[in-house]
Design a protein around this motif. Structure first.
Motif, short mmCIF file in Angstrom:
data_model
loop_
_atom_site.label_atom_id
_atom_site.label_comp_id
_atom_site.label_asym_id
_atom_site.label_seq_id
_atom_site.Cartn_x
_atom_site.Cartn_y
_atom_site.Cartn_z
N THR A 261 3.85 -20.80 -5.78
CA THR A 261 3.40 -19.71 -4.91
C THR A 261 2.13 -19.08 -5.46
O THR A 261 1.84 -19.17 -6.65
CB THR A 261 4.47 -18.60 -4.80
OG1 THR A 261 4.74 -18.09 -6.12
CG2 THR A 261 5.76 -19.12 -4.20
N THR A 262 1.37 -18.45 -4.57
CA THR A 262 0.30 -17.58 -5.03
C THR A 262 0.89 -16.19 -5.27
O THR A 262 1.96 -15.86 -4.73
CB THR A 262 -0.83 -17.48 -4.00
OG1 THR A 262 -0.33 -16.88 -2.79
CG2 THR A 262 -1.39 -18.86 -3.67
N GLU A 263 0.20 -15.37 -6.08
CA GLU A 263 0.68 -14.02 -6.34
C GLU A 263 -0.51 -13.06 -6.41
O GLU A 263 -1.45 -13.29 -7.17
CB GLU A 263 1.48 -13.95 -7.64
CG GLU A 263 2.05 -12.57 -7.93
CD GLU A 263 2.86 -12.53 -9.20
OE1 GLU A 263 4.08 -12.80 -9.13
OE2 GLU A 263 2.28 -12.26 -10.27
N HIS A 264 -0.43 -11.99 -5.63
CA HIS A 264 -1.51 -10.99 -5.58
C HIS A 264 -0.87 -9.61 -5.56
O HIS A 264 0.14 -9.39 -4.87
CB HIS A 264 -2.35 -11.20 -4.32
CG HIS A 264 -3.25 -10.05 -4.00
ND1 HIS A 264 -2.97 -9.13 -3.02
CD2 HIS A 264 -4.42 -9.66 -4.57
CE1 HIS A 264 -3.93 -8.23 -2.97
NE2 HIS A 264 -4.82 -8.52 -3.90
N MET A 265 -1.42 -8.68 -6.34
CA MET A 265 -0.90 -7.32 -6.33
C MET A 265 -1.33 -6.63 -5.04
O MET A 265 -2.53 -6.48 -4.77
CB MET A 265 -1.37 -6.53 -7.54
CG MET A 265 -0.80 -5.12 -7.59
SD MET A 265 -1.12 -4.23 -9.14
CE MET A 265 0.19 -4.93 -10.17
N THR A 266 -0.36 -6.23 -4.25
CA THR A 266 -0.61 -5.67 -2.92
C THR A 266 -1.52 -4.44 -2.99
O THR A 266 -1.33 -3.57 -3.83
CB THR A 266 0.72 -5.30 -2.24
OG1 THR A 266 1.56 -6.47 -2.21
CG2 THR A 266 0.50 -4.80 -0.84
N GLY A 267 -2.50 -4.42 -2.09
CA GLY A 267 -3.37 -3.26 -1.97
C GLY A 267 -4.44 -3.15 -3.02
O GLY A 267 -5.07 -2.09 -3.16
N THR A 268 -4.66 -4.22 -3.79
CA THR A 268 -5.69 -4.20 -4.84
C THR A 268 -6.65 -5.37 -4.65
O THR A 268 -6.39 -6.28 -3.85
CB THR A 268 -5.08 -4.31 -6.24
OG1 THR A 268 -4.63 -5.65 -6.46
CG2 THR A 268 -3.91 -3.34 -6.41
N ASP A 269 -7.76 -5.32 -5.38
CA ASP A 269 -8.69 -6.45 -5.38
C ASP A 269 -8.52 -7.29 -6.64
O ASP A 269 -9.41 -8.04 -7.02
CB ASP A 269 -10.13 -5.97 -5.24
CG ASP A 269 -10.54 -5.00 -6.35
OD1 ASP A 269 -9.71 -4.70 -7.22
OD2 ASP A 269 -11.71 -4.55 -6.33
N TYR A 270 -7.35 -7.16 -7.30
CA TYR A 270 -7.09 -7.96 -8.48
C TYR A 270 -7.04 -9.45 -8.11
O TYR A 270 -6.61 -9.81 -7.00
CB TYR A 270 -5.77 -7.58 -9.12
CG TYR A 270 -5.73 -6.18 -9.71
CD1 TYR A 270 -6.90 -5.51 -10.06
CD2 TYR A 270 -4.52 -5.54 -9.92
CE1 TYR A 270 -6.86 -4.23 -10.60
CE2 TYR A 270 -4.47 -4.25 -10.47
CZ TYR A 270 -5.66 -3.61 -10.79
OH TYR A 270 -5.61 -2.35 -11.32
N PRO A 271 -7.45 -10.34 -9.02
CA PRO A 271 -7.44 -11.78 -8.71
C PRO A 271 -6.03 -12.30 -8.43
O PRO A 271 -5.04 -11.78 -8.94
CB PRO A 271 -8.02 -12.42 -9.98
CG PRO A 271 -8.76 -11.33 -10.67
CD PRO A 271 -8.02 -10.07 -10.35
N THR A 272 -5.98 -13.34 -7.63
CA THR A 272 -4.71 -14.01 -7.31
C THR A 272 -4.41 -15.06 -8.37
O THR A 272 -5.30 -15.75 -8.86
CB THR A 272 -4.81 -14.67 -5.93
OG1 THR A 272 -4.98 -13.65 -4.93
CG2 THR A 272 -3.56 -15.49 -5.61
N THR A 273 -3.14 -15.18 -8.73
CA THR A 273 -2.69 -16.24 -9.64
C THR A 273 -1.89 -17.27 -8.87
O THR A 273 -1.47 -17.05 -7.72
CB THR A 273 -1.84 -15.68 -10.79
OG1 THR A 273 -0.63 -15.13 -10.24
CG2 THR A 273 -2.59 -14.61 -11.55
#
Length: 326
Positions: A261-273
């Motif tokens: 799966t991809t993972e992104h912190m909701t509501g942020t512009d942090y990079p996806t892992t």
């Protein structure tokens, strides 16, 4: 790391590998000739192999495919040329199509696996013969040397009894390179239940909580490839902290063995892992392996500095306590 030497030799058109294992000859022979054990390391991290055919006899065929975290598939096949159990076997290795027929621009390679006893265990002397300098150079450019090194580096866990390998270790992390870390945890329970615990919302809400004092407020998941998910947590009354969540999509789903799966912190512009979860069961216990791909070393270090591994250990211990022991 069992590999002591690996190199390509343009003069002899060969790639040579020497690897030493702290295990008896018959045990090492078994992991190279049992497809269920072989597929645990045949392929570098992120490209695990699945053997669909394994006729271990002279003239027999083995067919396998490796799947990347993005769902790309690379297929191969072996033709067994000779077998001298437990000392050596020889195969003709080549790229294959979905029907198992040879294909690709690189000619099939002759591979010899030779094993010998040493004072501390067993040594593998492997030699791959190429038909031309162009084929050897192509294989090197494709990353065959480093891929082989990384694949063989996974053998320590395969050679040992799972419970002995992971005993009292809890959640362990290895930094593989600038972009990848591998997290392992032995879960004392069957793989089917561990898989369900990662994919059924009613079960996930019971254990996927991190430190004590938090609750999961959102757990929406479509586990099919292309499906989306969204998780959110908030602190209980009296616990410090801010609500947060993650979202992403499923790239690969092979129940109950692997989910990417991809993972992104909701509501942020942090990079996806990219998170590559793999489960392997032996003797009623499940080895959980999570390969995480970061965009760069800075992101990797920033995430690890948050205490992520400690939070994961708390959750995994809760999984065993709440779901498996209950």
């Amino acid at each position: 790391m069992p590999v002591t030497d690996i190199s390509a030799d343009a003069d002899t058109l060969t790639m040579n590998i020497v690897a030493d294992f702290d295990a008896p000859l018959d045990r090492v022979w078994k992991v190279f000739t049992d497809p269920r054990q072989l597929e645990r390391f045949w392929g570098p991290p992120g490209w695990p192999a699945t053997f669909t055919r394994f006729d271990f006899a002279p003239g027999g065929l083995a067919q396998y495919y490796m799947t990347s975290p993005q769902g790309e598939v690379s297929r191969g096949r072996w033709e067994f040329l000779s077998i001298d159990e437990p000392r050596s076997f020889e195969v003709l290795d080549g790229f294959a199509d979905a029907d198992g027929d040879l294909t690709g621009d690189i000619d099939p390679m002759r591979m010899v696996f030779a094993f010998e006893e040493t004072p501390t265990g067993t040594r593998l002397n492997g030699k791959t013969y190429f038909t031309s300098a162009d084929s050897l150079e192509q294989a090197v450019q494709m990353g065959m040397v480093e891929g082989t090194r990384l694949a063989m580096g996974q053998l320590d866990a395969v050679l040992q009894d799972l419970r002995a390998y992971a005993a009292v270790k809890g959640t362990q992390i290895e930094v593989l390179d600038d972009q990848h870390v591998r997290i392992t945890r032995l879960i004392d329970g069957p793989r089917e239940l561990v898989w369900r615990a990662h994919h059924e919302p009613e079960l996930m809400k019971r254990w996927l909580l991190g430190p004590d004092g938090w609750r999961m407020t959102v757990c929406e998941i479509d586990p099919a490839p292309g499906g989306a998910y969204r998780y959110a947590w908030e602190p209980e009354d009296g616990i410090e902290g801010q609500a947060f969540g993650f979202d992403g999509v499923t790239l690969v789903a092979e129940a109950p063995r692997r989910a990417v799966t991809t993972e992104h912190m909701t509501g942020t512009d942090y990079p996806t892992t990219i998170n590559d979860l793999q489960l392997y069961e032996e003797d009623g216990a499940t080895l959980l392996t999570l390969l995480v791909e970061y965009p760069d070393a800075a992101t990797r270090d920033a995430v690890l500095a948050t205490g992520m591994v400690d939070g994961m250990e708390t959750s995994y211990a809760r999984l065993e306590r709440e779901l498996i022991a209950s």
